[in-house]
Design a protein around this motif. Structure first.
Motif, PDB file in Angstrom:
ATOM      1  N   LYS A  88       0.832  -1.202   0.000  1.00  0.00           N
ATOM      2  CA  LYS A  88       0.000   0.000   0.000  1.00  0.00           C
ATOM      3  C   LYS A  88       0.869   1.256   0.000  1.00  0.00           C
ATOM      4  O   LYS A  88       1.905   1.301   0.662  1.00  0.00           O
ATOM      5  N   ALA A  89       0.409   2.274  -0.740  1.00  0.00           N
ATOM      6  CA  ALA A  89       1.122   3.550  -0.819  1.00  0.00           C
ATOM      7  C   ALA A  89       0.130   4.700  -0.714  1.00  0.00           C
ATOM      8  O   ALA A  89      -0.999   4.600  -1.207  1.00  0.00           O
ATOM      9  N   ALA A  90       0.544   5.785  -0.081  1.00  0.00           N
ATOM     10  CA  ALA A  90      -0.268   7.010  -0.001  1.00  0.00           C
ATOM     11  C   ALA A  90       0.425   8.100  -0.816  1.00  0.00           C
ATOM     12  O   ALA A  90       1.657   8.166  -0.841  1.00  0.00           O
ATOM     13  N   ILE A  91      -0.370   8.936  -1.472  1.00  0.00           N
ATOM     14  CA  ILE A  91       0.190  10.005  -2.313  1.00  0.00           C
ATOM     15  C   ILE A  91      -0.549  11.315  -2.045  1.00  0.00           C
ATOM     16  O   ILE A  91      -1.782  11.351  -2.008  1.00  0.00           O
ATOM     17  N   ALA A  92       0.221  12.382  -1.882  1.00  0.00           N
ATOM     18  CA  ALA A  92      -0.347  13.724  -1.723  1.00  0.00           C
ATOM     19  C   ALA A  92       0.420  14.677  -2.626  1.00  0.00           C
ATOM     20  O   ALA A  92       1.493  14.347  -3.149  1.00  0.00           O
ATOM     21  N   ASN A 113       1.935  -1.724 -10.913  1.00  0.00           N
ATOM     22  CA  ASN A 113       2.819  -2.682 -10.257  1.00  0.00           C
ATOM     23  C   ASN A 113       2.119  -3.477  -9.159  1.00  0.00           C
ATOM     24  O   ASN A 113       2.773  -4.142  -8.355  1.00  0.00           O
ATOM     25  N   GLY A 114       0.779  -3.369  -9.120  1.00  0.00           N
ATOM     26  CA  GLY A 114       0.007  -4.150  -8.152  1.00  0.00           C
ATOM     27  C   GLY A 114      -0.016  -3.573  -6.759  1.00  0.00           C
ATOM     28  O   GLY A 114      -0.305  -4.286  -5.789  1.00  0.00           O
ATOM     29  N   ILE A 115       0.282  -2.290  -6.631  1.00  0.00           N
ATOM     30  CA  ILE A 115       0.320  -1.638  -5.314  1.00  0.00           C
ATOM     31  C   ILE A 115      -0.955  -0.836  -5.103  1.00  0.00           C
ATOM     32  O   ILE A 115      -1.333  -0.020  -5.940  1.00  0.00           O
ATOM     33  N   LYS A 116      -1.628  -1.079  -3.994  1.00  0.00           N
ATOM     34  CA  LYS A 116      -2.824  -0.326  -3.623  1.00  0.00           C
ATOM     35  C   LYS A 116      -2.439   1.119  -3.327  1.00  0.00           C
ATOM     36  O   LYS A 116      -1.506   1.383  -2.562  1.00  0.00           O
ATOM     37  N   VAL A 117      -3.155   2.063  -3.927  1.00  0.00           N
ATOM     38  CA  VAL A 117      -2.808   3.481  -3.793  1.00  0.00           C
ATOM     39  C   VAL A 117      -3.944   4.264  -3.143  1.00  0.00           C
ATOM     40  O   VAL A 117      -5.102   4.143  -3.535  1.00  0.00           O
ATOM     41  N   TYR A 118      -3.602   5.053  -2.137  1.00  0.00           N
ATOM     42  CA  TYR A 118      -4.525   6.025  -1.544  1.00  0.00           C
ATOM     43  C   TYR A 118      -4.062   7.406  -2.002  1.00  0.00           C
ATOM     44  O   TYR A 118      -3.011   7.892  -1.571  1.00  0.00           O
ATOM     45  N   LEU A 129       0.353  13.823   4.712  1.00  0.00           N
ATOM     46  CA  LEU A 129       0.772  12.621   3.983  1.00  0.00           C
ATOM     47  C   LEU A 129       1.509  11.683   4.929  1.00  0.00           C
ATOM     48  O   LEU A 129       1.265  10.476   4.953  1.00  0.00           O
ATOM     49  N   SER A 130       2.412  12.238   5.750  1.00  0.00           N
ATOM     50  CA  SER A 130       3.139  11.433   6.734  1.00  0.00           C
ATOM     51  C   SER A 130       2.157  10.759   7.696  1.00  0.00           C
ATOM     52  O   SER A 130       2.283   9.565   8.010  1.00  0.00           O
ATOM     53  N   PHE A 131       1.174  11.520   8.149  1.00  0.00           N
ATOM     54  CA  PHE A 131       0.140  10.968   9.044  1.00  0.00           C
ATOM     55  C   PHE A 131      -0.641   9.861   8.340  1.00  0.00           C
ATOM     56  O   PHE A 131      -0.914   8.805   8.938  1.00  0.00           O
ATOM     57  N   ALA A 132      -1.011  10.089   7.081  1.00  0.00           N
ATOM     58  CA  ALA A 132      -1.824   9.127   6.330  1.00  0.00           C
ATOM     59  C   ALA A 132      -1.124   7.781   6.184  1.00  0.00           C
ATOM     60  O   ALA A 132      -1.760   6.725   6.243  1.00  0.00           O
ATOM     61  N   ILE A 133       0.189   7.797   5.980  1.00  0.00           N
ATOM     62  CA  ILE A 133       0.940   6.548   5.820  1.00  0.00           C
ATOM     63  C   ILE A 133       0.745   5.655   7.030  1.00  0.00           C
ATOM     64  O   ILE A 133       0.429   4.462   6.905  1.00  0.00           O
ATOM     65  N   ARG A 134       0.896   6.218   8.215  1.00  0.00           N
ATOM     66  CA  ARG A 134       0.739   5.437   9.440  1.00  0.00           C
ATOM     67  C   ARG A 134      -0.730   5.092   9.692  1.00  0.00           C
ATOM     68  O   ARG A 134      -1.067   3.974  10.091  1.00  0.00           O
ATOM     69  N   HIS A 135      -1.609   6.066   9.462  1.00  0.00           N
ATOM     70  CA  HIS A 135      -3.035   5.870   9.725  1.00  0.00           C
ATOM     71  C   HIS A 135      -3.637   4.770   8.850  1.00  0.00           C
ATOM     72  O   HIS A 135      -4.493   4.006   9.305  1.00  0.00           O
ATOM     73  N   LEU A 136      -3.189   4.696   7.600  1.00  0.00           N
ATOM     74  CA  LEU A 136      -3.738   3.726   6.646  1.00  0.00           C
ATOM     75  C   LEU A 136      -2.905   2.454   6.539  1.00  0.00           C
ATOM     76  O   LEU A 136      -3.229   1.562   5.754  1.00  0.00           O
ATOM     77  N   GLY A 137      -1.849   2.379   7.309  1.00  0.00           N
ATOM     78  CA  GLY A 137      -1.013   1.177   7.299  1.00  0.00           C
ATOM     79  C   GLY A 137      -0.267   0.980   5.992  1.00  0.00           C
ATOM     80  O   GLY A 137      -0.101  -0.159   5.522  1.00  0.00           O
ATOM     81  N   HIS A 139       2.972   1.076   3.263  1.00  0.00           N
ATOM     82  CA  HIS A 139       4.377   0.705   3.302  1.00  0.00           C
ATOM     83  C   HIS A 139       5.280   1.826   2.797  1.00  0.00           C
ATOM     84  O   HIS A 139       6.468   1.855   3.091  1.00  0.00           O
ATOM     85  N   THR A 140       4.695   2.725   2.015  1.00  0.00           N
ATOM     86  CA  THR A 140       5.457   3.840   1.480  1.00  0.00           C
ATOM     87  C   THR A 140       4.505   5.001   1.193  1.00  0.00           C
ATOM     88  O   THR A 140       3.278   4.848   1.300  1.00  0.00           O
ATOM     89  N   GLY A 141       5.074   6.121   0.838  1.00  0.00           N
ATOM     90  CA  GLY A 141       4.257   7.285   0.485  1.00  0.00           C
ATOM     91  C   GLY A 141       5.086   8.250  -0.336  1.00  0.00           C
ATOM     92  O   GLY A 141       6.317   8.234  -0.279  1.00  0.00           O
ATOM     93  N   VAL A 142       4.405   9.081  -1.091  1.00  0.00           N
ATOM     94  CA  VAL A 142       5.078  10.081  -1.919  1.00  0.00           C
ATOM     95  C   VAL A 142       4.294  11.380  -1.837  1.00  0.00           C
ATOM     96  O   VAL A 142       3.056  11.363  -1.866  1.00  0.00           O
TER      97      VAL A 142
END
Length: 575
Positions: A88-92, A113-118, A129-137, A139-142
């Protein structure tokens, strides 16, 4: 044109790049061959913080293709490290031109690449964005942002599962994977777009609730709800969250600078969208004076840094530097957590090695640990992660206007900082004081520390060589004295050795290697030299201190300390 550069240009003109890109390359070749050469003479480097550069076509520019290749490298590393489970990845993204488009490109490559994106459905501050990574579990964020750089720039900041920017070993490992992407044919551009989920309120609400929970003294805010606050987002993302959190905390007299309220990547009202620059806050300052406000706050485009202005002891408006704001903020959080019965025995604070040592004094006198790290907020985040479950982080900061309150976010957070700064101003007003009064009180109690930063820019391809030569000379021939004060110690963070000049004794520095030098003199002065990692400049940080016996002596001691700094600068021939 150099043959190597021409080969890269031909590769883009003949490859499977879109027609608009090819047309722009042809236009540059005809109208501005120098710009064309600069666009292709090297690869835009993916560093430990990600990408940052001028937007445009070419290998040395921020564009769809350089971003896609970086994302593919990050995706490949993710698959190697956490493959076998749902990734899973988060993007802002911020208000810069093309940030939303670059965010979509990033999301599509991750999904392919088969990665779930928020993906946030509209612009958001970097700390969210930093908060969202932890909140949504995740593995990475951009986050797509170039922070406070001019409007021509954009950037790509990569984060790991803890919500902090990449640190060892992930930073070097991701760089290695990105370097393995040699062609746009190596990138998965399309597919699995059903893995992209738009997010907004489901992260906004928990983030704002967390910020509300940071308040140390809600009763003080209630008593001073009419505190007159002027806020400017300087056309950035701060407008999304700062007015809202101030409203939720109970502040009822907030004035947003209308001319700079609208997010706009051209930053039309400023030369440079940086709250460190007086010019960027000039419109807000005019409004603060007209309103006779209590405090002015301004955030940068991605709302991770905040600058403030207050009235000094003479009633004149002054912009505080990052060290002064940090001193006020750390002191407020430390002392008032104790006063409100919130302090814990294992509380700790964290700062960078070039941030005011006044904070070390607070911590020492309060019997609290203060950890010093290399420049870069990711190192503060790393300490928080290492101490998690063993020690309790309460506040961190760096002199470049970045602060963090609480550990739910793992990067500097101007939204949380703005909220705490306003609470701090309300607390001072409730005591019949100004924040400048509080600052002088701190100097009387702990010592008067004064800092200054100067940056020397060396442009062009030879700039990096000139900066390297300056550092080499400082290492090889450190001065015997600086401004008439004997040199006592040199800390070389590149070699990892601190040397006592009198005894010759050497001790190891327990920090990662970094191209930083620090000089300590007999009169308590500290001079730090650090080449920038993102710009062609070298920064010199100066710190001096003296005893301040009483408030009445403030102006005299302030002038003396300023003279000492100017003496150091002159002696080191930095002007």
């Amino acid at each position: 044109m150099d043959q190597e550069i021409k080969a890269k240009v031909d590769q883009w003109l003949e490859g499977s790049y879109d027609q608009d890109t090819k047309n722009e390359i042809k236009r540059l070749l005809q109208d501005n061959p120098t710009e064309a050469a600069d666009s292709f003479y090297k690869e835009l480097e993916f560093g430990t913080g990600g990408l940052r550069g001028i937007m445009g076509v070419g290998t040395n520019r921020m564009n769809k293709y350089t971003i896609g290749m970086a994302t593919q490298g990050l995706a490949n590393y993710l698959k190697k490290t956490v493959g076998g489970q749902e990734m899973k990845a988060a993007i802002a993204y911020d208000s810069r031109n093309n940030s939303d488009y670059f965010a979509e490109v990033t999301a599509k490559v991750f999904a392919a690449n088969g990665i779930k994106v928020y993906l946030f459905d509209s612009l958001r501050p970097t700390p969210e964005l930093s908060f969202a990574i932890r909140h949504l579990g995740c593995h990475t964020g951009v986050v797509l942002t170039a922070s406070h750089n001019p409007k021509e720039y954009n950037g790509y900041k990569a984060y790991w599962a803890d919500g902090g920017q990449l640190v060892p070993p992930h930073d070097k490992n991701v760089i290695t994977e990105v370097q393995q992407i040699h062609s746009i044919e190596d990138v998965k551009w399309e597919g699995n777009e059903d893995l992209i989920e738009k997010i907004s309120k489901e992260v906004d609400e928990p983030y704002l609730e967390m910020l509300e929970g940071n308040a140390i003294s809600p009763e003080t805010i209630k008593a001073e709800k009419d505190l007159k606050i002027v806020f400017t987002s300087i056309h950035g993302t701060g407008i999304v969250m700062v007015p809202e959190i101030l409203k939720r905390l109970g502040f009822e007299n907030v004035h947003v600078v209308e001319e700079q309220k609208e997010p706009n990547g051209n930053f039309p009202t400023v030369v440079y969208p940086n709250p460190e620059e007086a010019e960027a806050l000039s419109i807000a300052l005019k409004q603060a004076k007209e309103l006779d406000a209590d405090i002015l706050l301004g955030t940068d485009p991605d709302a991770d840094r905040v600058g403030i202005a207050i009235k000094n002891h003479k009633g004149e408006w002054v912009l505080l530097n990052g060290n002064q704001t940090a001193a006020l903020l750390f002191n407020y959080v430390i002392e008032n957590r104790k006063a409100e019965g919130l302090a814990k025995d294992n509380d700790f604070v964290c700062k960078t090695i070039v941030t005011t040592d006044l904070i070390d004094e607070f911590a020492k006198q309060q019997g609290m640990a203060c950890y010093n790290v290399l420049t870069g907020f990711k190192f503060i985040a790393e300490v928080i992660k290492e101490k998690e479950g063993k020690e309790n982080f309460i506040i961190g900061g760096e002199e470049s206007y970045g602060y963090l309150v609480g550990d739910a976010v793992r990067d500097k957070d101007a939204v949380a900082s703005a909220a705490m700064i306003c609470e701090m101003a309300a607390h001072a007003k409730h005591q019949g004081k100004s924040l400048f009064d509080q600052l002088i009180d701190i100097y009387v109690k702990y010592g008067f520390y004064k800092e200054k930063l100067i940056s020397i820019t060396k442009k062009g391809m030879s700039g990096a060589e000139e900066i390297a030569t300056m550092m080499k000379e400082l290492r090889a021939n450190p001065p015997a004295s600086i401004n008439g004060s004997e040199l006592l110690e040199v800390r070389d963070y590149q070699s990892g050795i601190a040397k006592n000049i009198k005894t010759g004794e050497e001790t190891a520095i327990d920090l990662p290697k970094s191209n930083v030098l620090q000089f300590f003199t007999a009169d308590g002065s500290k001079i730090s030299a650090r080449p920038s990692g993102t710009e062609p400049k070298i920064k010199f940080y100066f710190s001096v201190n003296a005893k301040l016996d009483n408030k009445a002596d403030f102006d005299k001691v302030d002038a003396d300390l300023n003279d000492r700094i100017e003496g150091i600068i002159a002696d080191m021939k930095l002007r």
